[in-house]
Write a protein that holds these residues in place. Sequence first.
Motif, short mmCIF file in Angstrom:
data_model
loop_
_atom_site.label_atom_id
_atom_site.label_comp_id
_atom_site.label_asym_id
_atom_site.label_seq_id
_atom_site.Cartn_x
_atom_site.Cartn_y
_atom_site.Cartn_z
N LYS A 59 0.72 -1.27 -0.14
CA LYS A 59 0.09 0.11 -0.14
C LYS A 59 0.86 1.21 0.01
O LYS A 59 0.59 2.12 -0.70
N PHE A 60 1.80 1.33 0.80
CA PHE A 60 2.83 2.46 0.98
C PHE A 60 4.04 2.23 0.66
O PHE A 60 4.81 1.40 1.16
N PHE A 61 4.96 3.02 -0.27
CA PHE A 61 6.12 3.11 -0.23
C PHE A 61 6.59 3.98 0.64
O PHE A 61 7.37 3.85 1.87
N CYS A 62 6.20 5.39 0.94
CA CYS A 62 6.46 6.06 1.90
C CYS A 62 5.39 7.31 1.54
O CYS A 62 5.71 8.09 0.58
N MET A 94 27.38 10.56 -3.21
CA MET A 94 26.72 9.08 -3.27
C MET A 94 26.90 8.92 -4.89
O MET A 94 26.23 9.27 -5.72
N ASN A 95 28.10 8.16 -5.33
CA ASN A 95 28.47 7.94 -6.53
C ASN A 95 28.02 6.57 -7.17
O ASN A 95 28.73 6.21 -8.00
N LYS A 96 27.01 5.93 -6.25
CA LYS A 96 26.76 4.53 -6.86
C LYS A 96 25.42 4.79 -7.25
O LYS A 96 24.47 5.35 -6.83
N PRO A 97 24.94 3.75 -8.33
CA PRO A 97 23.34 3.89 -8.60
C PRO A 97 22.45 3.40 -7.57
O PRO A 97 22.79 2.49 -6.83
N VAL A 98 21.51 4.10 -7.39
CA VAL A 98 20.21 3.84 -6.49
C VAL A 98 18.95 3.49 -7.33
O VAL A 98 18.58 4.49 -8.08
N ILE A 99 18.18 2.37 -7.19
CA ILE A 99 17.11 2.24 -7.96
C ILE A 99 15.91 2.43 -6.70
O ILE A 99 15.76 1.54 -5.74
N ALA A 100 14.93 3.25 -6.98
CA ALA A 100 13.53 3.05 -6.38
C ALA A 100 12.68 2.30 -6.77
O ALA A 100 12.07 2.43 -7.95
N ALA A 101 12.20 1.37 -5.95
CA ALA A 101 10.86 0.30 -6.50
C ALA A 101 9.85 0.84 -5.62
O ALA A 101 9.75 0.65 -4.53
N VAL A 102 9.12 1.60 -6.24
CA VAL A 102 7.81 2.24 -5.68
C VAL A 102 6.57 1.40 -5.68
O VAL A 102 5.99 1.38 -6.61
N ASN A 103 6.27 0.94 -4.46
CA ASN A 103 5.42 -0.22 -4.26
C ASN A 103 4.05 0.14 -3.95
O ASN A 103 2.99 -0.75 -3.73
N GLY A 104 3.79 1.51 -3.71
CA GLY A 104 2.61 1.96 -3.33
C GLY A 104 2.63 3.58 -3.48
O GLY A 104 3.16 3.95 -3.98
N ILE A 105 1.90 4.05 -2.26
CA ILE A 105 1.85 5.48 -2.29
C ILE A 105 3.12 5.97 -1.96
O ILE A 105 3.91 5.87 -1.05
N ALA A 106 3.39 7.30 -2.83
CA ALA A 106 4.54 8.05 -2.59
C ALA A 106 4.39 9.39 -2.46
O ALA A 106 4.08 10.10 -3.53
N CYS A 107 4.00 10.11 -1.34
CA CYS A 107 3.63 11.30 -1.48
C CYS A 107 4.70 12.13 -0.70
O CYS A 107 5.32 11.58 0.36
N GLY A 108 4.69 13.46 -0.74
CA GLY A 108 5.41 14.53 0.18
C GLY A 108 6.85 13.94 0.28
O GLY A 108 7.67 13.81 -0.85
N ALA A 123 5.03 0.43 -9.31
CA ALA A 123 3.95 -0.91 -9.26
C ALA A 123 2.69 0.03 -10.03
O ALA A 123 2.45 1.28 -9.97
N GLU A 124 2.01 -0.80 -10.85
CA GLU A 124 0.99 -0.24 -11.49
C GLU A 124 0.04 0.56 -10.58
O GLU A 124 -0.85 1.54 -10.94
N HIS A 125 -0.07 0.23 -9.37
CA HIS A 125 -1.14 0.98 -8.48
C HIS A 125 -0.65 1.82 -7.67
O HIS A 125 -1.47 2.54 -7.04
N ALA A 126 0.52 2.30 -7.85
CA ALA A 126 1.15 3.25 -7.16
C ALA A 126 0.81 4.77 -7.45
O ALA A 126 0.19 4.96 -8.69
N SER A 127 0.66 5.58 -6.35
CA SER A 127 0.06 6.90 -6.66
C SER A 127 1.02 8.15 -6.09
O SER A 127 1.80 7.69 -5.17
N PHE A 128 0.90 9.02 -6.57
CA PHE A 128 1.96 10.18 -6.26
C PHE A 128 1.30 11.66 -5.94
O PHE A 128 0.32 11.90 -6.53
#
Length: 261
Positions: A59-62, A94-108, A123-128
């Motif tokens: 449900k929530f990324f963050c 921070m000189n290394k690659p970082v991938i965000a896998a947004v699994n849900g709500i990502a707001c603020g 994720a296809e159901h994620a919202s922002f």
Amino acid sequence: MPQDPVRTRQVGAVLEVTLDRPKANAIDLETSRIMGEVFRDFRDDPELRVAILTGAGEKFFCPGWDLKAAADGDAVDGDYGLGGFGGLQEMREMNKPVIAAVNGIACGGGLELALSADMILSAEHASFALPEIRSGTVADAASVKLPKRIPYHIAMELLLTGRWFDANEAQRWGLVNEILASDKLMERAWELAQVLASGPPLVYAAIKEIVREAEDSNFQDMMNRITKRQLRTVDVLYGSEDQLEGARAFAEKRDPVWKGR
């Protein structure tokens, strides 16, 4: 005993970082400080090459700042620790690659955290959303970053209205790289991370420093700094075994073996 709000898992050169604070993965000061230590250790560990950041559950990324913790005394301008809020968006070198896998709500602040990554899978159901405007405050990091990432007028609309948008719209504006079914999100994140982990770490470091420094430079000044080896990562790269290995592998028609030195 309270569970650890940040879980890590290492497989080879890839570090998975999972924000796990039920019910919504909101970040308080303590969690932010822990995340800063995690990303510092990732940055400084020569054996680690790529990080994946995600949230627990579906449900929530963050949702950003923990308002309940704020009500209990956490100051919004308190000590976030290394790297600022969430430990990533202000982490130096921070000189290394970082991938965000947004699994849900990502707001603020959660969306701002995702924006601190180099690639975003959704994720296809994620919202922002950037709803800070509705609570009388400013999405500070997003106000700096968003107009540089997407069309200015779209960025300003999102900042000034705080409206929600879905994964498809996020991809349309170039905020996310790929949209995945929720059960395929982490599989794809790990697949991409393994591809990056097999690549040349010194080149990645140089790319990230060049991109970061170029934000405040004009083209010719930046090119002069690169060709004169005035960036630390570029200087290291141009004098490295890896650069020679890349040329030799090309000439010998084989895959290069990157050593990071």
